[in-house]
Design an enzyme around this catalytic site. Structure first.
Site, PDB file in Angstrom:
ATOM      1  N   CYS A   1       0.880  -1.180   0.000  1.00  0.00           N
ATOM      2  CA  CYS A   1       0.000   0.000   0.000  1.00  0.00           C
ATOM      3  C   CYS A   1       0.916   1.228   0.000  1.00  0.00           C
ATOM      4  O   CYS A   1       1.627   1.455   0.993  1.00  0.00           O
ATOM      5  CB  CYS A   1      -0.878  -0.044   1.252  1.00  0.00           C
TER       6      CYS A   1
ATOM      7  N   HIS B   1      -1.935  -3.833 -10.980  1.00  0.00           N
ATOM      8  CA  HIS B   1      -2.517  -2.550 -11.384  1.00  0.00           C
ATOM      9  C   HIS B   1      -2.746  -2.547 -12.889  1.00  0.00           C
ATOM     10  O   HIS B   1      -1.841  -2.916 -13.643  1.00  0.00           O
ATOM     11  CB  HIS B   1      -1.594  -1.378 -11.019  1.00  0.00           C
TER      12      HIS B   1
ATOM     13  N   GLU C   1      -9.954   1.162  -6.718  1.00  0.00           N
ATOM     14  CA  GLU C   1      -9.067   0.202  -6.047  1.00  0.00           C
ATOM     15  C   GLU C   1      -9.727  -1.157  -5.802  1.00  0.00           C
ATOM     16  O   GLU C   1     -10.881  -1.230  -5.371  1.00  0.00           O
ATOM     17  CB  GLU C   1      -8.633   0.744  -4.685  1.00  0.00           C
TER      18      GLU C   1
ATOM     19  N   CYS D   1      -4.039   6.676  -4.952  1.00  0.00           N
ATOM     20  CA  CYS D   1      -3.520   5.312  -4.768  1.00  0.00           C
ATOM     21  C   CYS D   1      -2.025   5.331  -5.079  1.00  0.00           C
ATOM     22  O   CYS D   1      -1.628   5.582  -6.213  1.00  0.00           O
ATOM     23  CB  CYS D   1      -4.262   4.347  -5.694  1.00  0.00           C
TER      24      CYS D   1
ATOM     25  N   GLY E   1      -0.837   2.788  -7.367  1.00  0.00           N
ATOM     26  CA  GLY E   1      -1.462   3.119  -8.652  1.00  0.00           C
ATOM     27  C   GLY E   1      -0.684   4.176  -9.418  1.00  0.00           C
ATOM     28  O   GLY E   1      -0.348   3.989 -10.609  1.00  0.00           O
TER      29      GLY E   1
HETATM   30  N1  LIG Z   1      -4.315   2.449  -1.573  1.00  0.00           N
HETATM   31  C1  LIG Z   1      -3.180   1.583  -1.795  1.00  0.00           C
HETATM   32  C2  LIG Z   1      -3.493   0.453  -2.738  1.00  0.00           C
HETATM   33  C3  LIG Z   1      -3.530  -0.777  -1.996  1.00  0.00           C
HETATM   34  C4  LIG Z   1      -3.751  -1.883  -2.950  1.00  0.00           C
HETATM   35  C5  LIG Z   1      -5.048  -2.575  -2.677  1.00  0.00           C
HETATM   36  N2  LIG Z   1      -6.189  -1.814  -3.120  1.00  0.00           N
HETATM   37  C6  LIG Z   1      -5.038  -3.913  -3.364  1.00  0.00           C
HETATM   38  O1  LIG Z   1      -4.191  -4.106  -4.259  1.00  0.00           O
HETATM   39  O2  LIG Z   1      -5.850  -4.751  -3.031  1.00  0.00           O
HETATM   40  C7  LIG Z   1      -1.984   2.350  -2.278  1.00  0.00           C
HETATM   41  O3  LIG Z   1      -1.883   3.531  -1.969  1.00  0.00           O
HETATM   42  O4  LIG Z   1      -1.121   1.741  -2.948  1.00  0.00           O
END
Ligand SMILES: N[C@H](CCC[C@H](N)C(=O)O)C(=O)O
Length: 277
Positions: free
Chosen positions: A72, A163, A212, A221, A224
């Site tokens: 994350c 992603h 997400e 994200c 992301g």
């Molecule tokens: N908010 C997170 C993403 C977490 C990833 C999660 N959503 C998954 O892959 O299940 C970030 O800042 O990278």
């Protein structure tokens, strides 16, 4: 249970210490309950600060739906600020074990306040064999996928977590919230995927909006935006240093010669309190 609520460019988290809730078998339930925007505290995810045998700390991250994720990006910036502010470490450069490997973090501290956190996110992985995607192709760059009545040109990578990046001239939130969940759960993604829609302003600026996996539409994200720049740079669309605009704020990304991605962005406290589990 004592908690702190924090956010990184509007991607918000509940942060707890393992010793305050040492019941790993209940972390999924805890994430679902505490992240609920009405019956709980409200957040996109739950971060647990734990001990590590291979790094200074271990970070465990659960999405608001209770699913465990390997990394994350916005969360690790908040995690790093939390452990420093809590006096769990007294240096500004340290390591955090995640399910996607050990990450190096560097706090930018100004008059004892953490202004921003720089994270070596590791490299963007393009090989499909290392990404949970059902494809025999050698790469998943600019592939066309059919979603209901529409074709999307997507590039899917692994940035600790899967992603899917879609470049577009218009960021239409209605469309993102309509198609995001369909792409998230598309049958070519056996472990589902995060979906980032990216509008390239120029070779140094991109706007990104993300749906997400396991959390829905978030204001930013970290994995992301790191994925978006890694893909855009590989495709020759941007320089190696890019400012990313998300709905929750700006994040700086730099792609290094070895394909590793450095993310530099804010981490902020919102409140702390006691949650009645
Ligand atoms: N908010 C997170 C993403 C977490 C990833 C999660 N959503 C998954 O892959 O299940 C970030 O800042 O990278």
């Amino acid at each position: 249970m004592v908690f702190k609520k924090m956010h990184g460019t509007g991607n918000d988290f509940i942060v707890i210490k393992y010793e305050d809730f040492p019941f790993e078998e209940r972390f999924k339930e805890l994430a679902q309950k505490t992240c609920h925007r009405h019956f709980g505290i409200g957040a996109d995810g739950l971060l647990i600060v734990n001990k590590s045998n291979i790094a200074d700390f271990k970070m465990q991250y659960y999405n608001s739906d209770g699913s465990l994720a390997a990394m994350c990006g916005n969360g690790i910036r908040c995690f790093a600020k939390f452990v420093y502010d809590e006096g769990l470490i007294n240096k500004s450069l340290f390591t955090v074990e995640t399910l996607s490997g050990v990450k190096k973090v560097s706090l930018n501290i100004d008059d004892d306040k953490t202004k921003s956190v720089k994270v070596n996110m590791g490299e963007v992985i393009f090989e499909p064999s290392k990404i949970p995607v059902t494809s025999e192709k050698a790469s998943f760059i600019n592939e066309t996928i059919m979603v209901n009545d529409r074709n999307f040109t997507v590039t899917t990578v692994l940035m600790g977590v899967p992603h899917t990046v879609i470049f577009t001239d218009t960021l239409n939130l209605e469309e993102i919230k309509a198609y995001g969940p369909l792409i998230e759960k598309h049958d070519i993604y056996p472990a589902n995927t995060n979906v980032s829609f990216a509008k390239i302003r120029d070779e140094g600026n991109i706007e990104v909006r993300t749906w997400e996996r396991g959390a829905g539409y978030t204001l930013a994200c970290g994995t992301g935006v790191s994925s978006v720049v890694g893909v855009a740079y590989r495709l020759g669309l941007v320089d190696n240093k890019v400012n990313i605009n998300t709905e929750g704020g700006n994040i700086k990304i730099e792609v290094m010669e070895d394909d590793s991605v450095f993310m530099d962005g804010p981490a902020q406290d919102i409140c702390s309190g006691v949650y009645f589990i």
